[in-house]
Scaffold this active site. Structure first.
Site, PDB file in Angstrom:
ATOM      1  N   LEU A 267      -3.643  -3.199  -9.998  1.00 54.83           N
ATOM      2  CA  LEU A 267      -3.958  -4.035  -8.847  1.00 54.83           C
ATOM      3  C   LEU A 267      -5.126  -4.971  -9.144  1.00 54.83           C
ATOM      4  CD1 LEU A 267      -3.549  -1.527  -5.873  1.00 54.83           C
ATOM      5  CD2 LEU A 267      -2.083  -3.474  -6.423  1.00 54.83           C
ATOM      6  N   ARG A 271      -4.685  -8.849  -8.606  1.00 54.79           N
ATOM      7  CA  ARG A 271      -5.435  -9.610  -7.597  1.00 54.79           C
ATOM      8  C   ARG A 271      -5.886 -10.963  -8.119  1.00 54.79           C
ATOM      9  NH1 ARG A 271      -8.016  -3.886  -5.856  1.00 54.79           N
ATOM     10  NH2 ARG A 271      -6.497  -3.452  -4.215  1.00 54.79           N
ATOM     11  N   TYR A 409       0.037  -8.824  -0.256  1.00 59.41           N
ATOM     12  CA  TYR A 409       0.188  -8.372  -1.641  1.00 59.41           C
ATOM     13  C   TYR A 409      -1.116  -7.826  -2.220  1.00 59.41           C
ATOM     14  CZ  TYR A 409       4.786 -10.502  -2.742  1.00 59.41           C
ATOM     15  OH  TYR A 409       6.113 -10.823  -2.827  1.00 59.41           O
ATOM     16  N   GLU A 410      -0.958  -6.911  -3.180  1.00 57.53           N
ATOM     17  CA  GLU A 410      -2.078  -6.397  -3.991  1.00 57.53           C
ATOM     18  C   GLU A 410      -3.203  -5.810  -3.132  1.00 57.53           C
ATOM     19  OE1 GLU A 410      -1.164  -6.354  -6.870  1.00 57.53           O
ATOM     20  OE2 GLU A 410       0.188  -8.033  -7.145  1.00 57.53           O
ATOM     21  N   GLY A 411      -2.827  -5.158  -2.043  1.00 57.20           N
ATOM     22  CA  GLY A 411      -3.815  -4.643  -1.097  1.00 57.20           C
ATOM     23  C   GLY A 411      -4.107  -5.710  -0.063  1.00 57.20           C
TER      24      GLY A 411
END
Length: 603
Positions: A267, A271, A409-411
């Protein structure tokens, strides 16, 4: 590793807050070498020919077309940029991988998602955590586009809490394979992938474990229907069900219980790459808006000449410029850190893992900032087009819908905001970033008598850099007192963390833009960089307003009485402009330059 890398004092992740950075020490798009420029041109040519010219097909849920375009990208080598040469890749540096991710992602969110899921979370876990046998077996196929990868982490009951998944892996009696059973959802590339990175829990382990699972319907793997989504219509997104799926023990990825660490490090890379993937979309939307505004005549005048439209064009261009400045600054920091670790004897795997992990704070900040900027840019793009922008016959409508997923996305952006502050505080506790000393100094400054001397702002950006230094003090004042008051319970005060994170974001983004504009003004001359200087100043002016708002929100949320009054006075002192810029004139200058160039040309 270059001599420049050896000589340069590379800041550690998060140290931008407490140490001054010289403009000569940051990397900008103007620093690309000839090979990188050629790579960029190749990516743009591929997008123009294969993707942008057929953007309507991506809106028609043509999943086969997305797969076809991915295969072409593989044939041209775009899927192999980050893969080491030993496994069929180009073995390019981190900046080059960012560059390709950036420029190949601008035409449509559908392809961008497929590309990012495959080259990032579908391939990187094997190159960074796999055994030599695993890498030799799988990575060349993934690098060439012969195979495509997908990443199975999210479950119906486990979204942001990635380690709470219920998918199970049970070792067979003979100890030769695991049986995986469970349900994964929102899996990008599921409809055409050959390989899954799957996370499951063994027995009652505290942490999940990663596995490499080949996609074989005869091995207990079934797919749900394609999801109906707001945007990214031709990105294959399906649920994946595992029912007693047999996975050889040698396909465990890294060690047992190491899955959560794999997921988190994947992640981190994802990011900053997501930030890059939002940049070209901003440039192209800005280009389309400018062309339309020059052609659209109202009241006998092209709408590009109206001040209200100029303000929008200036904001769109400025967002792209600032996003570029910060993203490539961080990318080069990561690349340099990787080079230092390799020179120190680390393996490629360890060097890249630790290099990216070092700048996890910046990766989170960038993910939030640029994903929100691309949403604003596409929204303004629709507004410039007016009624036509709301029509599906123009690319603005689909660009706006595609941009929305980037904030999830991505957290989610909320998770990343809180993570950025939490990671910074943890780094301080480990002694990696000295926050205590500067925070204490800010506290003493608040108690002292302010100076009434008139500073010398005769040099370019002298006042802006002074203001940025003071904006950093706002964060130190707020975060320092919050840590002192709440200690380990700070993470429970989420709204306070969100406000503090917004201050941190604005500091990093504004400083990056100012440093880039300063560096370019020094080497190319101020006259030629007039628009870049204007964008840096415009962004900083607006960033200071955000810091004032978020600083006040934070202060009144936990301080009372004399302490509150003192901190609010400090906030006012630290955010004061001696000579506020004429923002209307800045916007006019930027918009006129973009109109003259028929679009965004600052890259």
């Amino acid at each position: 590793m270059s001599s420049e890398t050896k000589q340069k004092d590379i800041l550690r992740g998060g140290q931008f807050l407490v140490k001054e950075t010289a403009c000569e020490d940051i990397f900008t798009l103007e620093d690309l070498d000839e090979e990188q420029k050629m790579m960029r041109e190749s990516a743009v040519e591929f997008v123009d020919r294969e993707l942008w010219a057929h953007w309507e097909r991506f809106e028609q849920k043509d999943y086969a077309f997305t797969e076809q375009c991915m295969k072409k990208a593989g044939e041209l080598g775009f899927l192999s940029i980050a893969v080491p040469e030993a496994y069929g890749g180009m073995g390019m540096g981190f900046v080059s991988t960012m560059l390709v991710c950036d420029y190949i992602s601008g035409a449509t969110g559908s392809f961008s998602t497929a590309f990012g899921a495959h080259t990032g979370i579908g391939t990187l876990p094997i190159t960074l955590y796999g055994t030599e046998e695993q890498k030799q077996k799988y990575v060349p196929k993934l690098a060439s586009g012969e195979w495509f990868g997908a990443y199975c982490l999210t479950e119906p009951g486990a979204g942001s809490d990635a380690n709470s998944g219920k998918t199970r892996a049970v070792l067979s009696e003979d100890g030769k394979y695991y049986r995986i059973t469970g349900q994964k959802m929102w899996i990008s590339n599921a409809g055409f992938c050959n390989l899954f990175i799957v996370f499951a829990r063994i027995e009652d382990d505290k942490y999940i474990t990663g596995f490499i699972v080949e996609n074989d319907p005869e091995n207990g793997i079934t797919l749900g229907d394609e999801e109906k989504k707001l945007g990214i219509h031709s990105s294959s997104t399906r649920q994946v069900f595992f029912n007693e799926t047999r996975v050889p023990v040698e396909n465990m990825l890294s060690e047992r219980g190491n899955g959560f660490k794999i997921a988190m490090n994947a992640l981190n890379v994802g990011r900053i790459k997501l930030a890059a993937a939002c940049l070209e979309a901003q440039r192209r939307v800005t280009d389309e808006a400018v062309r339309y505004a020059k052609e659209r005549v109202q009241f006998g005048t092209p709408i590009i000449d109206f001040g209200a439209i100029k303000a929008k064009i200036a904001t769109m261009a400025t967002n792209a410029y600032v996003g570029e400045s910060a993203s490539y600054r961080a990318a080069k920091n990561i690349e340099d850190r990787i080079a230092l670790r390799v020179a120190a004897g680390n393996s490629h795997q360890e060097a890249e893992l630790k290099g990216v992990e070092e700048y996890a704070i910046e990766c989170s900040l960038l993910k939030v900032a640029v994903s929100e900027d691309v949403q604003q840019t596409t929204d303004e793009g629709i507004q410039v087009f007016g009624g036509m922008g709301f029509s599906a016959d123009t690319p603005m409508e689909s660009a706006w819908r595609d941009a929305r997923i980037a904030r999830i996305y991505e957290g989610t952006n909320e998770i990343n905001r809180m993570l950025s502050v939490g990671m910074l505080i943890k780094k301080a506790m480990k002694g990696h970033v000295d926050l205590l000393g500067p925070a204490t100094a800010v506290g003493e400054e608040l108690m002292g008598i302010p100076s009434f001397d008139t500073p010398d702002f005769s040099e370019l950006f002298a006042e802006e850099k002074d203001l940025i230094a003071r904006l950093k003090k706002v964060f130190l004042m707020v975060a320092g007192r919050a840590v002192q008051k709440f200690g380990p319970d700070l993470e429970e005060h989420q709204q306070l963390l969100l406000s503090a994170s917004d201050i941190l974001i604005e500091v990093y983004m504004a400083e990056s833009a100012v440093l880039r504009a300063e560096k370019n003004a020094k080497r190319f001359g101020e006259a030629s960089q007039e628009a870049q200087i204007a964008m840096a100043r415009l962004y900083l002016y607006e960033a200071a307003d955000i810091v004032i708002k978020k600083g006040k929100e934070a202060i009144v949320s936990f301080a009372e009485g004399d302490e509150q009054r003192m901190m609010l006075m400090g906030l006012k002192r630290f955010t004061k402009y001696q000579n506020p810029p004429n923002v209307a004139a800045l916007r006019e200058l930027i918009a006129d330059r973009v109109a003259e160039d028929n679009g965004y040309t600052f890259d």
